[in-house]
Design an enzyme around this catalytic site. Structure first.
Site, PDB file in Angstrom:
ATOM      1  N   TRP A 206      62.888  53.148 -35.323  1.00 12.68           N
ATOM      2  CA  TRP A 206      63.626  53.063 -36.595  1.00 12.68           C
ATOM      3  C   TRP A 206      64.024  51.554 -36.684  1.00 12.68           C
ATOM      4  CZ3 TRP A 206      69.086  52.584 -37.721  1.00 12.68           C
ATOM      5  CH2 TRP A 206      69.432  52.786 -38.958  1.00 12.68           C
ATOM      6  N   ASP A 374      67.277  58.920 -55.417  1.00 15.47           N
ATOM      7  CA  ASP A 374      66.529  58.623 -53.838  1.00 15.47           C
ATOM      8  C   ASP A 374      67.422  60.172 -53.084  1.00 15.47           C
ATOM      9  OD1 ASP A 374      66.993  58.439 -50.503  1.00 15.47           O
ATOM     10  OD2 ASP A 374      65.296  57.109 -51.202  1.00 15.47           O
ATOM     11  N   ASP A 375      68.055  60.451 -51.997  1.00 16.84           N
ATOM     12  CA  ASP A 375      69.160  61.687 -51.475  1.00 16.84           C
ATOM     13  C   ASP A 375      69.782  62.318 -52.084  1.00 16.84           C
ATOM     14  OD1 ASP A 375      69.296  63.636 -49.551  1.00 16.84           O
ATOM     15  OD2 ASP A 375      69.110  62.848 -47.947  1.00 16.84           O
ATOM     16  N   ARG A 451      68.302  64.819 -36.804  1.00 22.57           N
ATOM     17  CA  ARG A 451      69.332  64.750 -37.717  1.00 22.57           C
ATOM     18  C   ARG A 451      69.967  65.777 -38.921  1.00 22.57           C
ATOM     19  NH1 ARG A 451      68.033  61.627 -43.985  1.00 22.57           N
ATOM     20  NH2 ARG A 451      69.796  59.680 -43.914  1.00 22.57           N
ATOM     21  N   LYS A 484      59.405  60.051 -53.886  1.00 22.86           N
ATOM     22  CA  LYS A 484      59.182  59.398 -52.702  1.00 22.86           C
ATOM     23  C   LYS A 484      59.489  60.792 -51.483  1.00 22.86           C
ATOM     24  CE  LYS A 484      62.611  56.710 -49.938  1.00 22.86           C
ATOM     25  NZ  LYS A 484      63.834  55.758 -49.807  1.00 22.86           N
ATOM     26  N   ASP A 486      59.480  61.956 -47.972  1.00 18.10           N
ATOM     27  CA  ASP A 486      60.790  61.267 -46.539  1.00 18.10           C
ATOM     28  C   ASP A 486      60.529  62.024 -45.192  1.00 18.10           C
ATOM     29  OD1 ASP A 486      61.908  60.149 -45.155  1.00 18.10           O
ATOM     30  OD2 ASP A 486      64.130  60.044 -46.027  1.00 18.10           O
ATOM     31  N   TYR A 487      60.510  62.353 -44.237  1.00 18.27           N
ATOM     32  CA  TYR A 487      60.089  62.944 -42.839  1.00 18.27           C
ATOM     33  C   TYR A 487      60.955  62.204 -41.886  1.00 18.27           C
ATOM     34  CZ  TYR A 487      57.805  65.436 -39.596  1.00 18.27           C
ATOM     35  OH  TYR A 487      57.119  66.337 -38.045  1.00 18.27           O
ATOM     36  N   ASN A 488      62.610  62.535 -41.774  1.00 15.05           N
ATOM     37  CA  ASN A 488      63.179  61.381 -40.985  1.00 15.05           C
ATOM     38  C   ASN A 488      63.631  62.157 -39.674  1.00 15.05           C
ATOM     39  OD1 ASN A 488      64.967  59.866 -42.488  1.00 15.05           O
ATOM     40  ND2 ASN A 488      64.599  61.479 -43.953  1.00 15.05           N
ATOM     41  N   CYS A 534      57.168  57.722 -46.786  1.00 14.89           N
ATOM     42  CA  CYS A 534      58.381  57.569 -45.602  1.00 14.89           C
ATOM     43  C   CYS A 534      58.560  57.955 -45.033  1.00 14.89           C
ATOM     44  CB  CYS A 534      59.496  56.804 -47.410  1.00 14.89           C
ATOM     45  SG  CYS A 534      60.809  56.755 -46.329  1.00 14.89           S
ATOM     46  N   ASP A 556      63.627  51.326 -42.113  1.00 16.75           N
ATOM     47  CA  ASP A 556      64.623  51.020 -43.360  1.00 16.75           C
ATOM     48  C   ASP A 556      65.884  50.360 -43.016  1.00 16.75           C
ATOM     49  OD1 ASP A 556      64.577  53.537 -44.351  1.00 16.75           O
ATOM     50  OD2 ASP A 556      65.330  54.824 -42.918  1.00 16.75           O
TER      51      ASP A 556
HETATM   52  C1  DGJ Z   1      65.294  57.730 -44.896  1.00 15.94           C
HETATM   53  C2  DGJ Z   1      64.514  57.231 -45.610  1.00 15.94           C
HETATM   54  O1  DGJ Z   1      63.789  56.373 -45.082  1.00 15.94           O
HETATM   55  C3  DGJ Z   1      65.694  55.800 -46.744  1.00 15.94           C
HETATM   56  O2  DGJ Z   1      64.905  55.286 -47.313  1.00 15.94           O
HETATM   57  C4  DGJ Z   1      66.352  57.050 -47.645  1.00 15.94           C
HETATM   58  O3  DGJ Z   1      65.393  57.871 -48.503  1.00 15.94           O
HETATM   59  C5  DGJ Z   1      66.499  58.583 -46.273  1.00 15.94           C
HETATM   60  N1  DGJ Z   1      65.858  59.147 -45.766  1.00 15.94           N
HETATM   61  C6  DGJ Z   1      67.193  58.846 -48.006  1.00 15.94           C
HETATM   62  O4  DGJ Z   1      68.054  60.047 -46.694  1.00 15.94           O
END
Ligand code: DGJ
Length: 745
Positions: A206, A374-375, A451, A484, A486-488, A534, A556
């Site tokens: 990351w 965004d979020d 997370r 966008k 996303d997947y965190n 993302c 990021d």
């Molecule tokens: C991770 C993304 O890479 C960021 O750009 C942002 O969108 C955050 N998540 C939001 O939680």
């Protein structure tokens, strides 16, 4: 994949010009026709496409064997029949022979492409050639086990413009019972025998993705992989192999490949006891299992491979061209990336109607074309502890829904984009309280959070329906042009208790297939919506997801200096045309580094430009400068996003300098970016020797940031810029310059 054939004369003419240094940039464009042929007398298949030739044959044991992979050969060159490599000592011929696709059985000891367990406990599969067909230039070879009704169809589809070959394998169960596939690959790439090979690959984590690694290939095996459920950043599914001796970016033979799969994956690079280098790629074999029922077929992800005679730089240019012309949505003419603004680094989760409107006004004044919230806009999302899964607009933050903000953005002549993270759920959400069984889990075991969130099991039909349903509704009810996605987090406890035990591991494949099918269905029903892949940065970038998404987020880490390294690594497999790059605050949150606004813009202008800073903090001077840089970017963006990239000086190995040049496809413009970390003593920036220009054409030089040395001519030939070169007046710390060369005849 396209099969547009160019004239043979183009190649011959170009071959002559290349030898004189005149045609470097057009070598890819002018290619001889692609052909796929079979010689029945020698039982040899030959695939020619662009600048490469691939030859395979059926040997005396009925095995399919690689005979040649490399530079395009003369149409009349001989290829004698394949002959199995002999065994010796402990090693059997089956392991020593460079097979295209080999199953585990018959004493095989090298990496298999297929391993099956049958219900009676038998685990032996030995494949032999049965038949083939050629459709256009696509070759399909059918193999079968020596006794059981297990069929494997190997498909080879060449891309006429780049020579990149797309391979896959389809396993078919024609037995009268289910069996379990325990390992499967799209195929094996076999390199010419040799001992001096070097492997390049990418590693990261990351905020630190896309580090290029190089290592000599020795006997033994290197596994590049993800066991994370998705692509991951620890390795990216790409490899390139060349001879250890090559030092120039644009010279020498390079064999390269990339896997189109966004689930857990592996690429094994193995040098065997016969000094044969084999590269095998497919879903990760670790914890893998796929129950294939009677009558069912399983097709592997695609494994793409190519050859460049123009070094690692040439390999990247082929991949970039292939992605744009043959892979991305809307190929061969995917839309140029609009300049976007994203709220994340400015507002975090603290989004609301007036705050976003104020940012939108400022962004529009800079020339931004897309505004992305965004979020933070949905459910009970105040921070990353709650809300994921509840995809309704937060009534406190947006009391009138999203419409007023979207209308405002449109009135400012921008389109509107929104952040989502569809495959995730926070335990603190209505969705999880209602459906705790929807997440990946092993009953009775802890559910490990990442997370503060859990992974929805997208393989489940009800979860797939929920995810598609909320996205479809969101897009139907709001005028949204961009998601966008996303997947965190990584997977943990990948159980699927709702299905019979022998099908639980199907989750590795079915999850990813459903992910793709949702993207495909959304695109079909909302054809004007664009999507970004993302994953907490660059953890889901691969040729699989790129078939369904218009752009990707590489990291990021938005520090403009760190980004030079990140963007350099990214560009080995992937085109800067999909690489989003935001200009953000200084000093940056990543490492507290302070960089000038111009430096930050130039770094981001090497990809698809975005702005992610808090514009409320920018001074009038900064806003004016930003407006100029955005306008400048628009004048070079087609070159940057579609052109041929040359890495003149890479930022690798802590280089003090970094220089890239991109030549537009029509050859009329070249854009060069140069960065200096810090100069010492009285040393000057190294002279820059351009590449890919027409030696005889005239080009005028114009610096749009920084200064060319005082003695730089206003106009000179391509030969002058490439061989005499030019100097930049660049000294100090964190300095940058950029200039264009514009062809005048
Ligand atoms: C991770 C993304 O890479 C960021 O750009 C942002 O969108 C955050 N998540 C939001 O939680």
């Amino acid at each position: 994949m396209k099969d547009r054939s160019k004239t043979k004369w183009g190649l011959i003419a170009c071959a002559f010009l290349v030898s004189t240094g005149l045609c470097a940039s057009t070598v890819v464009a002018q290619t001889a026709p692609a052909t796929t042929q079979y010689d029945a007398s020698s039982r040899v298949f030959r695939i020619d496409a662009a600048d490469s030739t691939y030859v395979l044959g059926i040997n005396e044991n009925g095995q399919l064997q690689t005979l040649y992979w490399g530079k395009r050969l003369s149409a009349n060159d001989p290829f004698p029949a394949a002959k199995a490599t002999s065994g010796g000592g402990f090693d059997l011929s089956t392991s020593n022979t460079p097979q295209e696709f080999v199953s585990w059985g018959g004493g095989l000891t090298v990496e298999p492409d297929l391993k099956i367990t049958f219900p009676d406990g038998n685990r032996d599969v030995v494949l032999k050639y049965v038949s083939h067909h050629i459709d256009g230039n696509t070759l399909s070879v059918i193999m079968k086990d020596i006794s059981r009704e297990v069929y494997v169809t190997l498909e080879y589809q060449p891309d006429a413009e780049t020579g990149i070959l797309r391979r896959s394998a389809t396993i078919e169960n024609r037995t009268d019972a289910p069996f379990t596939i325990e390992q499967v690959a799209a195929g094996t790439w076999n390199l010419p025998h040799g001992t001096d090979y070097r492997l390049r690959y990418l590693t990261g984590g990351w905020a630190a993705e896309w580090n290029l690694q190089e290592q000599s290939i020795h006997p033994g095996k290197t596994i590049l992989e993800s066991r994370r459920g998705t692509t991951g950043a620890q390795n990216n599914p790409w490899f390139a192999i060349d001879h250890n001796v090559s030092t120039d970016q644009d010279e020498g033979s390079v064999w390269f490949g990339a896997l189109g799969w966004s689930g857990s994956w592996q690429i094994a690079i193995e040098q065997d006891m016969k000094q044969q280098v084999r590269v095998t790629g497919g879903p990760n074999a670790f914890d893998f299992g796929y129950l294939l029922k009677k009558g069912e077929k399983f097709t592997t992800p695609y494994f793409y491979g190519g050859y460049s005679a123009h070094g690692i730089g040439g390999a990247s240019r082929l991949l970039h061209r292939f992605e744009i012309d043959s892979l991305l949505p809307h190929h061969p003419t995917p839309k140029l990336r609009p300049v976007l603004y994203n709220s994340w680094e400015a507002t975090g989760f603290d989004v609301n109607e007036p705050g976003q409107m104020a940012l939108a006004e400022k962004a529009a004044n800079l020339g931004v074309e897309r505004f992305v919230m965004d979020d933070g806009w949905f459910g009970g999302r105040k921070n990353d502890h709650a809300g994921l899964g509840d995809w309704y607009v937060n009534p406190q933050k947006f009391p009138h829904g999203l419409k007023p903000l979207i209308d405002k953005v449109h009135s400012l002549n921008m389109d509107f984009g929104l952040w989502v993270e569809p495959e995730m759920v926070n335990p603190d959400s209505d969705l999880y309280r209602k459906h705790p069984d929807w997440v990946l889990n092993f009953p009775g075991r802890p559910r490990t959070e990442g997370r503060n969130q859990l992974v929805l099991n997208l393989a489940r039909p009800d979860v797939r329906a929920y995810v598609y349903g909320f996205l479809d509704k969101l897009l139907k009810e709001n005028d949204i042009s961009f998601l966008k996605w996303d997947y965190n987090r990584n997977w943990s406890e990948p159980g699927w208790p709702a299905v019979p035990q022998d099908q639980e591991k199907n989750v590795y494949v079915d999850f990813t297939r459903n992910f793709y099918s949702i993207l495909a269905e959304l695109r079909q029903n909302h054809p004007n919506v664009e999507i970004e892949s993302c994953s907490g940065g660059g953890s889901r970038v691969d040729l699989g997801v790129m078939q369904y998404t218009d752009e990707v987020w590489p990291s990021d880490n938005t520090d403009a200096y760190d980004r030079l390294q990140i963007q350099n690594g990214f560009s080995y497999p992937y085109t800067p045309g999909v690489m989003m790059a935001w200009v953000t605050e200084s000093p940056t949150w990543v490492n507290n580094r302070t960089l000038s606004l111009e430096y930050r813009f130039l770094s981001s202008m090497q990809g698809s430009l975005g702005i992610g800073a808090n514009l409320n903090k920018w001074t009038p001077e900064e806003l004016t400068k930003a407006t100029q840089m955005v306008a400048q970017y628009k004048s070079i963006r087609e070159t940057v996003q579609r052109g041929e990239l040359y890495r003149l000086i890479t930022p690798e190995n802590n280089s003090e300098q970094s220089v890239t040049e991109t030549v537009s496809r029509d050859g009329k413009q070249a854009v060069t970016f140069a960065f200096l970390h810090s100069s010492t003593e009285y040393s000057s920036f190294p002279r820059i020797f351009l590449r890919g220009l027409d030696e005889n054409a005239m080009y005028s030089a114009h610096a749009f940031a920084g200064k060319l040395a005082g003695d730089t001519p206003a106009q000179a030939s391509g030969a002058y810029w490439m061989h005499h070169g030019l100097d930049l007046d660049l000294r100090g710390d964190f300095q940058a310059a950029a200039f264009t060369l514009t062809r005048s005849n």
